[in-house]
Scaffold this active site. Structure first.
Site, PDB file in Angstrom:
ATOM      1  CB  SER A  62      38.660  23.316  37.166  1.00 57.52           C
ATOM      2  OG  SER A  62      38.016  23.937  38.254  1.00 57.52           O
TER       3      SER A  62
HETATM    4  N1  SAH Z   1      33.283  24.062  39.270  1.00 54.08           N
HETATM    5  C1  SAH Z   1      33.395  25.205  38.378  1.00 54.08           C
HETATM    6  C2  SAH Z   1      34.665  26.003  38.582  1.00 54.08           C
HETATM    7  C3  SAH Z   1      34.565  26.763  39.786  1.00 54.08           C
HETATM    8  S1  SAH Z   1      35.576  28.187  40.017  1.00 54.08           S
HETATM    9  C4  SAH Z   1      33.260  24.826  36.939  1.00 54.08           C
HETATM   10  O1  SAH Z   1      33.145  23.637  36.630  1.00 54.08           O
HETATM   11  O2  SAH Z   1      33.223  25.725  36.096  1.00 54.08           O
HETATM   12  C5  SAH Z   1      35.104  28.456  41.699  1.00 54.08           C
HETATM   13  C6  SAH Z   1      33.707  29.000  41.869  1.00 54.08           C
HETATM   14  O3  SAH Z   1      33.469  29.028  43.275  1.00 54.08           O
HETATM   15  C7  SAH Z   1      33.545  30.435  41.376  1.00 54.08           C
HETATM   16  O4  SAH Z   1      32.480  30.492  40.461  1.00 54.08           O
HETATM   17  C8  SAH Z   1      33.231  31.200  42.660  1.00 54.08           C
HETATM   18  O5  SAH Z   1      32.315  32.269  42.466  1.00 54.08           O
HETATM   19  C9  SAH Z   1      32.625  30.116  43.537  1.00 54.08           C
HETATM   20  N2  SAH Z   1      32.657  30.387  44.983  1.00 54.08           N
HETATM   21  C10 SAH Z   1      33.609  31.032  45.712  1.00 54.08           C
HETATM   22  N3  SAH Z   1      33.272  31.066  47.019  1.00 54.08           N
HETATM   23  C11 SAH Z   1      32.073  30.427  47.122  1.00 54.08           C
HETATM   24  C12 SAH Z   1      31.210  30.154  48.225  1.00 54.08           C
HETATM   25  N4  SAH Z   1      31.483  30.543  49.469  1.00 54.08           N
HETATM   26  N5  SAH Z   1      30.066  29.487  47.977  1.00 54.08           N
HETATM   27  C13 SAH Z   1      29.742  29.084  46.708  1.00 54.08           C
HETATM   28  N6  SAH Z   1      30.532  29.336  45.634  1.00 54.08           N
HETATM   29  C14 SAH Z   1      31.685  29.983  45.834  1.00 54.08           C
END
Ligand code: SAH
Length: 220
Positions: A62
């Site tokens: 993000s």
């Molecule tokens: N917090 C992260 C950015 C996240 S992007 C950082 O600091 O880099 C969103 C993430 O959510 C992605 O890696 C995606 O694979 C994950 N995601 C999507 N659906 C999900 C679910 N149901 N459970 C866990 N993770 C999930």
């Protein structure tokens, strides 16, 4: 730590402060976490610019301002147990780990999850626990949580997560129709249900797994 990027990191934090994030603990955490070590090598030179970056598997780390804002909205004092859905690069988890007692973070994509575990271990963030799976179900064994952060877009907060949040606890999430019709929302769990506050439009990759299947069923 290799601090070639110290000046860039200070400039990033100054930008975030100008955008309105005031919590000193949050700003100090962002000053301390080496964001360039959470992005792919070939993108390290732009790790401190205020925008999201690709981390592989169609996912993103993000934008720094959004990481700071969501962290500030959790109102952490230092003693909390925090749940994160969407570990991704583990940058957000590393920031949280400096502001609370224990972080529990769940990632859907197995490879990102393994990379995140390895990275956190290498960089010495010992109070972060990473699990691979569908965050829809939360992390029952580690509940209840004082705060929950969901870093993927979701039409609604999954029930198990509400259940696993303490009374008085905060849930911060991009809520709506991903990727671009999402509103940054904070829910506070009270005796009478969830109190809701909104903080403007945001962009996030969609939450996958059960929440996604449920909403597509719902639309049919
Ligand atoms: N917090 C992260 C950015 C996240 S992007 C950082 O600091 O880099 C969103 C993430 O959510 C992605 O890696 C995606 O694979 C994950 N995601 C999507 N659906 C999900 C679910 N149901 N459970 C866990 N993770 C999930």
């Amino acid at each position: 730590m290799d601090d070639r990027y110290a000046a860039a990191r200070r400039a990033m934090v100054n930008t975030i402060r100008r955008y309105g994030v005031q919590d000193k603990r949050v700003l100090n955490a962002l000053l301390s976490v080496p964001r360039h070590l959470f992005v792919p090598k070939h993108l390290q030179h732009c790790a401190y610019a205020d925008h999201p970056l690709p981390i592989g598997h169609g996912q993103t780390i993000s934008q720094p301002y959004i990481v700071a804002l969501m962290t500030e909205l959790l109102l952490l004092r230092g003693n909390e147990r925090v749940l994160e859905i969407g570990t991704g690069s583990a940058y957000q988890a590393a920031v949280l780990s400096l502001l609370c007692k224990e972080v529990y973070t769940i990632e859907f994509v197995k490879q990102l999850c393994e990379e995140a575990k390895e990275r956190l271990k290498r960089l010495g963030y010992r109070n972060v626990h990473v699990r691979c799976g569908d965050g829809y179900f939360g992390w029952k064994e580690a509940a209840p949580f004082d705060a929950v952060i969901i870093t993927c877009g979701t039409p609604r907060i999954p029930h198990p997560i509400i259940e696993q949040t303490k009374e008085g606890g905060r849930i911060v999430a991009p809520v709506g129709d991903p990727p671009d019709d999402l509103v940054l929302t904070r829910f506070t769990k009270t005796k009478r249900g969830l109190k809701k506050e909104t903080f403007g439009g945001v962009l996030f990759v969609p939450m996958r797994g059960k929440v996604e299947r449920r909403s597509s069923n719902h639309n049919r």
